[in-house]
Scaffold this motif. Sequence first.
Motif, PDB file in Angstrom:
ATOM      1  N   ILE A 158       0.900  -1.147   0.000  1.00  0.00           N
ATOM      2  CA  ILE A 158       0.000   0.000   0.000  1.00  0.00           C
ATOM      3  C   ILE A 158       0.942   1.201   0.000  1.00  0.00           C
ATOM      4  O   ILE A 158       1.557   1.511   1.012  1.00  0.00           O
ATOM      5  CB  ILE A 158      -0.928   0.027   1.234  1.00  0.00           C
ATOM      6  CG1 ILE A 158      -1.583  -1.333   1.481  1.00  0.00           C
ATOM      7  CG2 ILE A 158      -1.966   1.140   1.091  1.00  0.00           C
ATOM      8  CD1 ILE A 158      -2.399  -1.886   0.362  1.00  0.00           C
ATOM      9  N   MET A 159       1.096   1.858  -1.134  1.00  0.00           N
ATOM     10  CA  MET A 159       2.147   2.857  -1.320  1.00  0.00           C
ATOM     11  C   MET A 159       1.823   4.192  -0.676  1.00  0.00           C
ATOM     12  O   MET A 159       2.575   4.692   0.145  1.00  0.00           O
ATOM     13  CB  MET A 159       2.395   3.027  -2.820  1.00  0.00           C
ATOM     14  CG  MET A 159       3.336   4.130  -3.212  1.00  0.00           C
ATOM     15  SD  MET A 159       4.981   3.947  -2.524  1.00  0.00           S
ATOM     16  CE  MET A 159       5.714   5.471  -3.106  1.00  0.00           C
ATOM     17  N   ALA A 160       0.715   4.807  -1.083  1.00  0.00           N
ATOM     18  CA  ALA A 160       0.413   6.167  -0.636  1.00  0.00           C
ATOM     19  C   ALA A 160      -1.032   6.500  -0.958  1.00  0.00           C
ATOM     20  O   ALA A 160      -1.722   5.736  -1.634  1.00  0.00           O
ATOM     21  CB  ALA A 160       1.339   7.160  -1.326  1.00  0.00           C
ATOM     22  N   LYS A 161      -1.463   7.651  -0.458  1.00  0.00           N
ATOM     23  CA  LYS A 161      -2.781   8.138  -0.862  1.00  0.00           C
ATOM     24  C   LYS A 161      -2.738   9.651  -0.995  1.00  0.00           C
ATOM     25  O   LYS A 161      -1.942  10.329  -0.342  1.00  0.00           O
ATOM     26  CB  LYS A 161      -3.866   7.720   0.132  1.00  0.00           C
ATOM     27  CG  LYS A 161      -3.845   8.449   1.456  1.00  0.00           C
ATOM     28  CD  LYS A 161      -5.042   8.041   2.310  1.00  0.00           C
ATOM     29  CE  LYS A 161      -5.022   8.737   3.655  1.00  0.00           C
ATOM     30  NZ  LYS A 161      -6.212   8.424   4.450  1.00  0.00           N
ATOM     31  N   VAL A 162      -3.570  10.141  -1.894  1.00  0.00           N
ATOM     32  CA  VAL A 162      -3.846  11.566  -1.964  1.00  0.00           C
ATOM     33  C   VAL A 162      -5.284  11.723  -1.484  1.00  0.00           C
ATOM     34  O   VAL A 162      -6.121  10.857  -1.706  1.00  0.00           O
ATOM     35  CB  VAL A 162      -3.643  12.149  -3.381  1.00  0.00           C
ATOM     36  CG1 VAL A 162      -2.181  12.138  -3.762  1.00  0.00           C
ATOM     37  CG2 VAL A 162      -4.469  11.432  -4.411  1.00  0.00           C
ATOM     38  N   PHE A 163      -5.539  12.807  -0.769  1.00  0.00           N
ATOM     39  CA  PHE A 163      -6.861  12.989  -0.184  1.00  0.00           C
ATOM     40  C   PHE A 163      -7.174  14.460  -0.046  1.00  0.00           C
ATOM     41  O   PHE A 163      -6.281  15.305  -0.015  1.00  0.00           O
ATOM     42  CB  PHE A 163      -6.952  12.288   1.181  1.00  0.00           C
ATOM     43  CG  PHE A 163      -5.978  12.813   2.198  1.00  0.00           C
ATOM     44  CD1 PHE A 163      -6.364  13.761   3.133  1.00  0.00           C
ATOM     45  CD2 PHE A 163      -4.671  12.364   2.223  1.00  0.00           C
ATOM     46  CE1 PHE A 163      -5.469  14.255   4.068  1.00  0.00           C
ATOM     47  CE2 PHE A 163      -3.762  12.844   3.148  1.00  0.00           C
ATOM     48  CZ  PHE A 163      -4.173  13.797   4.077  1.00  0.00           C
ATOM     49  N   ARG A 164      -8.472  14.748   0.021  1.00  0.00           N
ATOM     50  CA  ARG A 164      -8.909  16.126   0.203  1.00  0.00           C
ATOM     51  C   ARG A 164      -8.781  16.478   1.684  1.00  0.00           C
ATOM     52  O   ARG A 164      -9.373  15.836   2.535  1.00  0.00           O
ATOM     53  CB  ARG A 164     -10.358  16.287  -0.232  1.00  0.00           C
ATOM     54  CG  ARG A 164     -10.559  16.104  -1.721  1.00  0.00           C
ATOM     55  CD  ARG A 164     -11.996  16.393  -2.105  1.00  0.00           C
ATOM     56  NE  ARG A 164     -12.315  15.857  -3.407  1.00  0.00           N
ATOM     57  CZ  ARG A 164     -12.137  16.486  -4.556  1.00  0.00           C
ATOM     58  NH1 ARG A 164     -11.611  17.701  -4.558  1.00  0.00           N
ATOM     59  NH2 ARG A 164     -12.459  15.923  -5.698  1.00  0.00           N
ATOM     60  N   GLY A 165      -8.021  17.503   1.978  1.00  0.00           N
ATOM     61  CA  GLY A 165      -7.859  17.955   3.352  1.00  0.00           C
ATOM     62  C   GLY A 165      -8.959  18.940   3.712  1.00  0.00           C
ATOM     63  O   GLY A 165      -9.868  19.214   2.919  1.00  0.00           O
ATOM     64  N   GLU A 166      -8.864  19.460   4.906  1.00  0.00           N
ATOM     65  CA  GLU A 166      -9.818  20.488   5.320  1.00  0.00           C
ATOM     66  C   GLU A 166      -9.653  21.688   4.401  1.00  0.00           C
ATOM     67  O   GLU A 166      -8.555  22.091   4.079  1.00  0.00           O
ATOM     68  CB  GLU A 166      -9.569  20.872   6.776  1.00  0.00           C
ATOM     69  CG  GLU A 166      -9.906  19.746   7.741  1.00  0.00           C
ATOM     70  CD  GLU A 166      -9.712  20.152   9.186  1.00  0.00           C
ATOM     71  OE1 GLU A 166      -9.849  21.342   9.490  1.00  0.00           O
ATOM     72  OE2 GLU A 166      -9.411  19.257   9.979  1.00  0.00           O
TER      73      GLU A 166
END
Length: 195
Positions: A158-166
């Motif tokens: 499981i390498m990484a994730k991009v996600f919507r922050g606050e």
Amino acid sequence: MSVNLAKGQRISLTKTGGGELTVVRMGLGWKQAVRKGFFARLTAPPEIDLDASALLFAGKEAVDVVFFQHLTSDDGSVQHTGDNRVGGAGEGGDDESIVVDLTRVPVHVDQIVFTVNSFTGQTFEDIENAFCRLVDETTGEELARHTLTGGGAYTAQIMAKVFRGEGGGWQMTAIGVPAEGRTFQDLMPSVTPHL
């Protein structure tokens, strides 16, 4: 500034000089380890097929996936550059890549998790010069790298994730956690704790 990841290490990343990331790429490179011993050299080594995948989530619900059999997300924001079944030199070039245009990701998609798995079932002990890396596609700057070579008797990462922050801006977290599985479906139980 590239971050070299150790297994299980988590690092939040921001774009150098401020501003938001707009397009990111997960690159994957590898080559088969040299077989040792007299008889090993007489037989053809088995091909090693590593696969990169991007799993798109709305909350904890998987809503789309991009992998070697579905090269573009339904909305067109995530694109796989194509399947490489044998690897390459593994000396810096990406053998497989997934490009994400963060400006086009639908509003309901709040996380994209990047995974790598050995479709042919070999462990990362059988692979040389294997790496995953995350790149700011706009500048070409490498943001994070995880070396898979000698990484142990597991078949996935499981390498990484991009996600919507606050506030809605995208952020990136490097995960670097080993897992087991030949396909992205096999990895879903290992991905869930990182959502």
